[in-house]
Design an enzyme around this catalytic site. Structure first.
Site, PDB file in Angstrom:
ATOM      1  N   CYS A  33       0.825  -1.209   0.000  1.00 27.14           N
ATOM      2  CA  CYS A  33       0.000   0.000   0.000  1.00 27.14           C
ATOM      3  C   CYS A  33       0.862   1.263   0.000  1.00 27.14           C
ATOM      4  CB  CYS A  33      -0.914   0.003   1.220  1.00 27.14           C
ATOM      5  SG  CYS A  33      -2.325   1.111   1.054  1.00 27.14           S
TER       6      CYS A  33
ATOM      7  N   ASP B 270      -6.654  -3.313  11.517  1.00 31.92           N
ATOM      8  CA  ASP B 270      -5.491  -2.435  11.607  1.00 31.92           C
ATOM      9  C   ASP B 270      -5.409  -1.829  13.003  1.00 31.92           C
ATOM     10  OD1 ASP B 270      -3.267  -0.959  10.859  1.00 31.92           O
ATOM     11  OD2 ASP B 270      -4.228  -0.026   9.127  1.00 31.92           O
TER      12      ASP B 270
END
Length: 208
Positions: free
Chosen positions: A14, A135
């Site tokens: 990412c 996360d």
């Protein structure tokens, strides 16, 4: 949905921002890459930047658009312009908004969850999102969370937060659908082709 955990482990890199980042992933072929459209992120890319980068991205790699409380119309436009293939939502998006995006595009949606307790995971078990992403905080912290908190999860999920070469093997043992890395494949704040290569090669060995 094809989700067998450990046996089909996928990798997402990412926060790509540069042409050399695209060159690196094209060489090593992670399954997904991410463009961050949240303006407060140091990895932010504009709509125009992302479109240029996507044009040079290998068709074997899916591009994920990362959003924080973005308008659903803008997200759909990026799908229609072929800049992204999947939307990853980190804000306070509702089930209705997630469903609307899916209906308008026919494309998958990932709902990111900040995991502080098991209840955070359980709340989203019946979500219409195709995947969850677990996360630490709102993302981009570079810190892990307590992985024991997701042990009762039943949905396909991306595991994120502080994952790198030092703990990628342990992360893969969590039986996630995919492992999501950003800072863990960077050196001095930029994507490092050598680290990307190492991570992808480790993942391939675990798929065998």
């Amino acid at each position: 949905m094809d989700w067998k955990g450990y046996a089909c482990m996928k990798i997402k890199i990412c926060g790509l921002t540069r042409e050399q980042d695209i060159q690196a992933v094209n060489q090593w072929k992670p399954d997904y890459i991410g463009f961050v459209f949240a303006e407060k992120s140091r990895r932010y890319v504009s709509r125009q930047q992302a479109a240029r980068l996507k044009k040079n991205l290998s068709p074997d790699i899916q591009a994920v658009g990362v959003f924080v409380n973005e308008s659903k119309e803008k997200i759909v436009r990026l799908f229609m312009e072929n800049t992204i293939d999947i939307a990853q939502l980190h804000g306070q998006e509702t089930e209705e908004e997630i469903s609307w995006i899916k209906e308008q595009t026919g494309k998958p949606v990932i709902k990111a969850i900040s995991v502080n307790a098991e209840s955070d995971v359980q709340y989203w078990q019946n979500s219409c999102a195709d995947y969850l992403l677990f996360d630490n905080g709102t993302g981009g912290t570079g810190l892990t969370f307590d992985w024991h908190l997701i042990k009762e999860n039943k949905k396909p999920y991306f595991l994120a937060g502080g994952i790198g070469l030092h703990n990628i093997t342990d992360a893969m043992k969590q039986k996630a659908y995919a492992i999501d890395l950003s800072g863990g494949v960077e050196t001095d704040g930029q994507k490092d082709p050598k680290k990307i290569a190492e991570i992808v090669q480790i993942a391939r060995r675990y798929r065998r």
